[in-house]
Design a protein around this motif. Structure first.
Motif, PDB file in Angstrom:
ATOM      1  N   SER A 179       5.404 -13.543 -24.579  1.00  0.00           N
ATOM      2  CA  SER A 179       4.363 -14.232 -23.817  1.00  0.00           C
ATOM      3  C   SER A 179       4.971 -15.077 -22.702  1.00  0.00           C
ATOM      4  CB  SER A 179       3.524 -15.119 -24.746  1.00  0.00           C
ATOM      5  OG  SER A 179       2.826 -14.346 -25.697  1.00  0.00           O
ATOM      6  N   ALA A 180       6.038 -15.791 -23.011  1.00  0.00           N
ATOM      7  CA  ALA A 180       6.679 -16.631 -22.001  1.00  0.00           C
ATOM      8  C   ALA A 180       7.204 -15.788 -20.846  1.00  0.00           C
ATOM      9  CB  ALA A 180       7.820 -17.422 -22.628  1.00  0.00           C
ATOM     10  N   TYR A 181       7.800 -14.646 -21.170  1.00  0.00           N
ATOM     11  CA  TYR A 181       8.334 -13.785 -20.110  1.00  0.00           C
ATOM     12  C   TYR A 181       7.215 -13.272 -19.203  1.00  0.00           C
ATOM     13  CZ  TYR A 181       9.960  -9.715 -17.643  1.00  0.00           C
ATOM     14  OH  TYR A 181      10.216  -8.809 -16.653  1.00  0.00           O
ATOM     15  N   LEU A 182       6.167 -12.702 -19.780  1.00  0.00           N
ATOM     16  CA  LEU A 182       5.102 -12.134 -18.963  1.00  0.00           C
ATOM     17  C   LEU A 182       4.363 -13.203 -18.168  1.00  0.00           C
ATOM     18  CD1 LEU A 182       3.441  -9.229 -20.979  1.00  0.00           C
ATOM     19  CD2 LEU A 182       5.050  -9.117 -19.088  1.00  0.00           C
ATOM     20  N   ASN A 183       4.172 -14.372 -18.751  1.00  0.00           N
ATOM     21  CA  ASN A 183       3.509 -15.446 -18.009  1.00  0.00           C
ATOM     22  C   ASN A 183       4.311 -15.816 -16.770  1.00  0.00           C
ATOM     23  OD1 ASN A 183       1.391 -15.631 -19.813  1.00  0.00           O
ATOM     24  ND2 ASN A 183       2.360 -17.216 -21.059  1.00  0.00           N
ATOM     25  N   ARG A 184       5.621 -15.916 -16.917  1.00  0.00           N
ATOM     26  CA  ARG A 184       6.464 -16.235 -15.762  1.00  0.00           C
ATOM     27  C   ARG A 184       6.477 -15.086 -14.759  1.00  0.00           C
ATOM     28  NH1 ARG A 184      12.184 -18.605 -17.403  1.00  0.00           N
ATOM     29  NH2 ARG A 184      12.439 -18.201 -15.179  1.00  0.00           N
ATOM     30  N   GLN A 185       6.486 -13.870 -15.254  1.00  0.00           N
ATOM     31  CA  GLN A 185       6.483 -12.720 -14.350  1.00  0.00           C
ATOM     32  C   GLN A 185       5.191 -12.690 -13.530  1.00  0.00           C
ATOM     33  OE1 GLN A 185       5.911  -8.647 -15.875  1.00  0.00           O
ATOM     34  NE2 GLN A 185       7.813  -8.118 -14.818  1.00  0.00           N
ATOM     35  N   PHE A 186       4.056 -12.932 -14.170  1.00  0.00           N
ATOM     36  CA  PHE A 186       2.789 -12.893 -13.455  1.00  0.00           C
ATOM     37  C   PHE A 186       2.692 -14.011 -12.425  1.00  0.00           C
ATOM     38  CE2 PHE A 186       0.723 -10.648 -17.307  1.00  0.00           C
ATOM     39  CZ  PHE A 186       1.146  -9.423 -16.827  1.00  0.00           C
ATOM     40  N   ARG A 187       3.256 -15.168 -12.729  1.00  0.00           N
ATOM     41  CA  ARG A 187       3.259 -16.252 -11.735  1.00  0.00           C
ATOM     42  C   ARG A 187       4.074 -15.844 -10.508  1.00  0.00           C
ATOM     43  NH1 ARG A 187       3.831 -19.685 -16.328  1.00  0.00           N
ATOM     44  NH2 ARG A 187       6.076 -19.939 -15.930  1.00  0.00           N
ATOM     45  N   THR A 188       5.169 -15.151 -10.754  1.00  0.00           N
ATOM     46  CA  THR A 188       5.998 -14.679  -9.646  1.00  0.00           C
ATOM     47  C   THR A 188       5.273 -13.637  -8.816  1.00  0.00           C
ATOM     48  OG1 THR A 188       7.999 -15.055 -10.969  1.00  0.00           O
ATOM     49  CG2 THR A 188       8.211 -13.608  -9.051  1.00  0.00           C
ATOM     50  N   LEU A 189       4.617 -12.700  -9.491  1.00  0.00           N
ATOM     51  CA  LEU A 189       3.950 -11.612  -8.802  1.00  0.00           C
ATOM     52  C   LEU A 189       2.658 -12.046  -8.111  1.00  0.00           C
ATOM     53  CD1 LEU A 189       4.435  -8.675 -11.341  1.00  0.00           C
ATOM     54  CD2 LEU A 189       5.809  -9.279  -9.339  1.00  0.00           C
ATOM     55  N   ALA A 190       2.047 -13.133  -8.560  1.00  0.00           N
ATOM     56  CA  ALA A 190       0.809 -13.604  -7.945  1.00  0.00           C
ATOM     57  C   ALA A 190       1.021 -13.925  -6.471  1.00  0.00           C
ATOM     58  CB  ALA A 190       0.275 -14.827  -8.692  1.00  0.00           C
ATOM     59  N   ILE A 191       2.166 -14.515  -6.150  1.00  0.00           N
ATOM     60  CA  ILE A 191       2.479 -14.838  -4.754  1.00  0.00           C
ATOM     61  C   ILE A 191       2.581 -13.561  -3.932  1.00  0.00           C
ATOM     62  CG2 ILE A 191       4.171 -15.921  -3.237  1.00  0.00           C
ATOM     63  CD1 ILE A 191       4.976 -17.699  -5.613  1.00  0.00           C
ATOM     64  N   PHE A 192       3.250 -12.572  -4.475  1.00  0.00           N
ATOM     65  CA  PHE A 192       3.410 -11.296  -3.793  1.00  0.00           C
ATOM     66  C   PHE A 192       2.047 -10.629  -3.586  1.00  0.00           C
ATOM     67  CE2 PHE A 192       4.842  -6.944  -3.153  1.00  0.00           C
ATOM     68  CZ  PHE A 192       5.984  -7.125  -2.378  1.00  0.00           C
ATOM     69  N   ALA A 193       1.169 -10.706  -4.594  1.00  0.00           N
ATOM     70  CA  ALA A 193      -0.155 -10.083  -4.507  1.00  0.00           C
ATOM     71  C   ALA A 193      -0.987 -10.722  -3.397  1.00  0.00           C
ATOM     72  CB  ALA A 193      -0.878 -10.193  -5.851  1.00  0.00           C
ATOM     73  N   VAL A 194      -0.899 -12.028  -3.241  1.00  0.00           N
ATOM     74  CA  VAL A 194      -1.654 -12.708  -2.188  1.00  0.00           C
ATOM     75  C   VAL A 194      -1.172 -12.255  -0.810  1.00  0.00           C
ATOM     76  CG1 VAL A 194      -2.095 -14.958  -1.126  1.00  0.00           C
ATOM     77  CG2 VAL A 194      -2.201 -14.700  -3.602  1.00  0.00           C
ATOM     78  N   ILE A 195       0.132 -12.116  -0.644  1.00  0.00           N
ATOM     79  CA  ILE A 195       0.681 -11.659   0.644  1.00  0.00           C
ATOM     80  C   ILE A 195       0.185 -10.259   0.974  1.00  0.00           C
ATOM     81  CG2 ILE A 195       2.802 -11.072   1.872  1.00  0.00           C
ATOM     82  CD1 ILE A 195       4.203 -13.279   0.254  1.00  0.00           C
ATOM     83  N   VAL A 196       0.244  -9.346  -0.005  1.00  0.00           N
ATOM     84  CA  VAL A 196      -0.216  -7.973   0.227  1.00  0.00           C
ATOM     85  C   VAL A 196      -1.714  -7.956   0.507  1.00  0.00           C
ATOM     86  CG1 VAL A 196      -0.459  -5.688  -0.809  1.00  0.00           C
ATOM     87  CG2 VAL A 196       1.631  -7.011  -1.176  1.00  0.00           C
ATOM     88  N   PHE A 197      -2.476  -8.788  -0.184  1.00  0.00           N
ATOM     89  CA  PHE A 197      -3.918  -8.887   0.053  1.00  0.00           C
ATOM     90  C   PHE A 197      -4.196  -9.188   1.524  1.00  0.00           C
ATOM     91  CE2 PHE A 197      -7.523 -11.766   0.578  1.00  0.00           C
ATOM     92  CZ  PHE A 197      -8.564 -11.021   0.047  1.00  0.00           C
ATOM     93  N   LEU A 198      -3.481 -10.140   2.079  1.00  0.00           N
ATOM     94  CA  LEU A 198      -3.685 -10.516   3.473  1.00  0.00           C
ATOM     95  C   LEU A 198      -3.243  -9.409   4.425  1.00  0.00           C
ATOM     96  CD1 LEU A 198      -2.482 -14.238   3.271  1.00  0.00           C
ATOM     97  CD2 LEU A 198      -4.835 -13.379   3.310  1.00  0.00           C
ATOM     98  N   LEU A 199      -2.149  -8.729   4.094  1.00  0.00           N
ATOM     99  CA  LEU A 199      -1.678  -7.639   4.952  1.00  0.00           C
ATOM    100  C   LEU A 199      -2.659  -6.473   4.943  1.00  0.00           C
ATOM    101  CD1 LEU A 199       2.138  -7.618   4.081  1.00  0.00           C
ATOM    102  CD2 LEU A 199       1.052  -8.446   6.172  1.00  0.00           C
ATOM    103  N   LEU A 200      -3.222  -6.149   3.789  1.00  0.00           N
ATOM    104  CA  LEU A 200      -4.213  -5.080   3.715  1.00  0.00           C
ATOM    105  C   LEU A 200      -5.437  -5.408   4.560  1.00  0.00           C
ATOM    106  CD1 LEU A 200      -4.190  -4.060  -0.067  1.00  0.00           C
ATOM    107  CD2 LEU A 200      -3.410  -2.694   1.871  1.00  0.00           C
ATOM    108  N   PHE A 201      -5.822  -6.660   4.539  1.00  0.00           N
ATOM    109  CA  PHE A 201      -6.993  -7.069   5.319  1.00  0.00           C
ATOM    110  C   PHE A 201      -6.722  -6.917   6.819  1.00  0.00           C
ATOM    111  CE2 PHE A 201      -9.826 -10.205   7.314  1.00  0.00           C
ATOM    112  CZ  PHE A 201     -11.043  -9.801   6.763  1.00  0.00           C
ATOM    113  N   ALA A 202      -5.448  -7.011   7.219  1.00  0.00           N
ATOM    114  CA  ALA A 202      -5.092  -6.922   8.636  1.00  0.00           C
ATOM    115  C   ALA A 202      -4.998  -5.487   9.138  1.00  0.00           C
ATOM    116  CB  ALA A 202      -3.765  -7.638   8.880  1.00  0.00           C
TER     117      ALA A 202
END
Length: 794
Positions: free
Chosen positions: A87-110
């Protein structure tokens, strides 16, 4: 020969120069004009109900699994430590990937497109990513609770083997039903909301699923194999203690890794295969079958939900029967039922002539043949492909067959011959499996003389294979749950002789089922990537119409030098990706080895059982190293197509995809099957062959297994989402590439600047990654003491 040939009704004839402006409405325009009637809304609604029913059935299975006994207090303590670490590993991984997902979200919108399309694509990118993450997390959460229940069931009186197997397989059934339920629900929801515009919006949904799955496969794969390799090298080879001996500080991390890599990672991988195949099917279906092509790809996996329920419930081993035989039997039965029901659906829903289709071009309406028959045969091809892959992969990786026995026999002459024989198995099996996949793709392609229909047939073959995904996921999750159960029983020192025998058998079966599911996942990836290749050509056609431009013939001929350069680059990226993944495991495993050695050296009481190892330190090392390695392969997958497309053009980008698909197919199969053969040859020796445990032959097979671990559980499986991420990125950027390379609206320096920036980011990421030397010293192995994820241990 033309490598880049857009769908005929919207582009140009194969081998001829493209006109300056395509004479007919392109696919996107026609698809956007498709509207759903009352009947179509009923079909989509029924599909959504079936998807929700799959989720409900998964909940029923969860309650059944959790109702099983949990064994002794010591077994529960060990299981709790594994739960906390995962659980600790996946929670940290998802926090890391959330930033990446937001960046891609904005690029897709562009990206270019209608506002509603851009918004929908970006929003459903988040849906795809969230669904992929949720399935991965569920796979981890339940497997870390089922493992102790399987261990406890193996100790019960009366049919202990059957009870243990049922708990393990139904745990996989939960993940399988959630995979098909969420995948089908997401695709149906987009069709319900966007109707004819659904294919373009679904590109975002598939991209989100594929991107998260690739990160979870790479990160989880590095974690699990770093711990596994470190535990084996120090524990088995240097100290001659069992694999899951509680004196080994890496055992908890090893068990955590099974869950975050094999359960969470593979569940997300198969979900994105499911989502991306649906995306490709819906995109190509609107070109080939119009409104019928928009809905039939939803009907086929909906049938798969029903057959998955049957497959999960009928799985039980008869008295004296191998667990693998029982699982395979259930797979065959569910696949057969799927084939029959899909045939009925094709005959009832699809017209017998192309003239009966709505929302297609006049050229398609005049095509010879029967849509119902073409769809039926294509779906059956996909189902048969799954059956053949199961048999072929099982032959090369199961302990009772000659390839694994030959690898085991080679252990009598040392580790070098074990590695050589395992490599041979991997290379040979890759050829046969790739040929089988190639035959399936060609057979589907040959069903029609129309390119659009042929590409849709390939996508439908992928949908046919999807009907087995529920059972496939159950088979895959079965493996790590059984492996964890054996570890918990051994670490608790309460594995009675009969219980140990049951768990050893289930673990060996799990190794084979994991190898089989990897083979089927690779086949799904190839079908989806090939279908997406067709989607790429359609995107090029639509973009050419927008800029009233054309391509020179040399830009889409496969023998054009620039296209061949694209092929070479595509093949090279697959090699580089695999090398980065394996090197990351090597670095992390080196740190684990030094840490476990340090604990044995500094705490002599560990070996006599008077001192408890510091399990949490090894979990920390694996977590830290796996998360910091995520960026490089992710950037490579996303930015390499951008660099090729904007730097070299439309044709070389098509060549890039072709090279990646061909090389990725062979590489993924080679890595998966050679690793599976090494793993089961070790099991063979541990069962008493060639001297048994503690012999020189055993040490040789352990070395082979440690080489094969990152092959089969890190680099090999991660190639599947890699192929689909690169294809989806190419589809998404195709209009911009055409706009900048064919049209005159954007100066060339801007285009080359984008390509150069992508290359520089890739190079920088690789340089940073390579600076982390594989020759890890003891001080680096103990770095990061303040970065704890697990404070205690069992």
């Amino acid at each position: 020969m033309s490598l880049l040939t857009p769908v005929q009704q919207g582009g140009w004839a194969q081998g001829a120069a493209p006109p300056s402006s395509p004479p007919r409405m392109d696919l996107a325009q026609r698809a956007a004009g498709i509207e759903l009637g009352a009947t179509e809304y009923t079909v989509v609604g029924a599909v959504m109900v079936i998807a929700l029913a799959a989720l409900a059935f998964g909940y029923v299975l969860i309650r059944e699994v959790l109702a099983a006994g949990q064994g002794t207090a010591k077994m529960q303590d060990i299981a709790k430590a594994v739960q906390e670490g995962a659980s600790a590993y996946l929670n940290r991984q998802f926090r890391t990937l959330a930033i990446f997902a937001v960046i891609v979200f904005l690029l897709l919108f562009a990206l270019p497109g209608e506002p509603a399309e851009r918004i929908g694509r970006s929003i459903f990118f988040l849906f795809g990513a969230a669904f992929s993450a949720a399935i991965g997390y569920l796979g981890m959460w339940l497997s870390t609770r089922a493992n102790v229940r399987v261990a406890a069931a193996s100790r019960e009186s009366g049919a202990a083997r059957e009870k243990a197997m049922r708990v393990a397989f139904r745990t996989g059934g939960v993940v399988g039903m959630t995979t098909v339920g969420l995948g089908l629900f997401g695709a149906a929801l987009v069709v319900l909301v966007y109707a004819g515009g659904a294919p373009r919006v679904l590109e975002g949904f598939g991209f989100g699923a594929a991107l998260l799955a690739m990160f979870m496969r790479v990160g989880g794969g590095i974690f699990t194999k770093a711990a596994d390799v470190g535990a084996d090298l120090v524990g088995k080879v240097e100290h001659n203690i069992p694999e899951d001996d509680p004196r080994n500080a890496a055992t908890i991390a090893d068990n955590v890794g099974d869950n975050v890599g094999d359960c969470a990672g593979m569940a997300a991988d198969l979900f994105e295969s499911y989502a991306v195949t649906l995306v490709a099917s819906l995109i190509l279906g609107t070109a080939a079958f119009g409104l019928h092509g928009l809905l039939f790809p939803l009907i086929v996996p909906a049938i798969g939900v029903l057959t998955a329920v049957i497959g999960v419930y009928i799985t039980h081993a008869r008295s004296g029967e191998s667990a693998l035989t029982a699982i395979n039997r259930s797979f065959y039965i569910s696949a057969g039922i799927s084939a029959v029901l899909c045939a009925v659906a094709a005959m009832l829903y699809l017209p017998s002539t192309f003239a009966g289709l709505t929302g297609v071009s006049e050229e398609i309406r005049g095509t010879a043949g029967s849509p119902a028959l073409i769809a039926l045969v294509a779906v059956v091809i996909g189902i048969l492909l799954a059956v053949v892959i199961l048999k072929l992969t099982g032959y090369f990786t199961a302990t009772e067959n000659r390839p694994v026995r030959d690898v085991g026999q080679s252990s009598r002459t040392g580790a070098a011959t074990v590695i050589l024989s395992g490599l041979s198995v991997g290379f040979e099996s890759a050829v046969y499996t790739a040929l089988v996949i190639g035959v399936a793709v060609f057979a589907a392609f040959a069903l029609s003389g129309s390119l659009a229909v042929s590409l849709f047939a390939i996508a439908l073959a992928g949908c046919g294979l999807l009907t087995t995904v529920g059972v496939i996921v159950a088979m895959d999750t079965f493996g790590p749950v059984a492996d964890n159960a054996q570890g918990i029983a051994e670490m608790s020192e309460e594995d009675e002789d009969e219980s140990a025998k049951i768990l050893t058998e289930l673990d060996a079966v799990g190794n084979t089922t994991k190898a089989i599911t990897k083979g089927i996942a690779i086949a799904t990836a190839v079908l989806a990537a090939t279908a997406l290749f067709g989607s790429y050509t359609d995107a090029i056609t639509a973009a050419l119409a927008d800029v009233a431009g054309s391509l020179r013939p040399t830009e889409y001929f496969v023998y054009a030098p620039d296209v061949l350069v694209g092929v070479v680059i595509g093949a090279a990226v697959v090699f580089l990706f695999a090398g980065l993944a394996i090197n990351a495991v090597s670095r992390a495993a080196g740190a684990v080895v030094y840490e476990v050695r340090r604990q044995f050296r500094d705490s002599p009481g560990i070996m006599d059982g008077t001192t408890r190892p510091e399990y949490g330190r090894v979990v920390d090392i694996c977590t830290r190293d796996s998360l910091r390695e995520l960026a490089t392969p992710g950037l490579l997958a996303v930015l390499a197509p951008i660099a090729v497309g904007f730097g070299l053009g439309v044709g070389p980008l098509a060549g890039y995809l072709a090279g990646a698909i061909a090389t990725g197919t062979l590489m993924a199969i080679f890595l998966a099957n050679s690793g599976g053969a090494w793993d089961n040859s070790k099991k063979l020796v541990e069962d008493g062959y060639h001297g048994g445990k503690g012999s020189e032959a055993h040490s040789a097979t352990v070395i082979g297994d440690t080489v094969g671990d990152p092959f089969k559980d890190t680099a090999g499986p991660a190639i599947n989402p890699l192929l689909k991420v690169m294809n989806l990125v190419s589809v998404l950027i195709a209009p911009a590439v055409v706009f900048m390379t064919v049209g005159d609206a954007v100066p060339s320096p801007v285009r080359y600047g984008i390509a150069l920036l992508a290359v520089l980011v890739i190079v920088a990421a690789i340089v940073v990654s390579k600076r982390r030397s594989t020759a890890i010293d003891e001080s680096s192995a103990t770095d990061g003491e303040d970065d704890k994820v697990v404070n205690g241990a069992p």
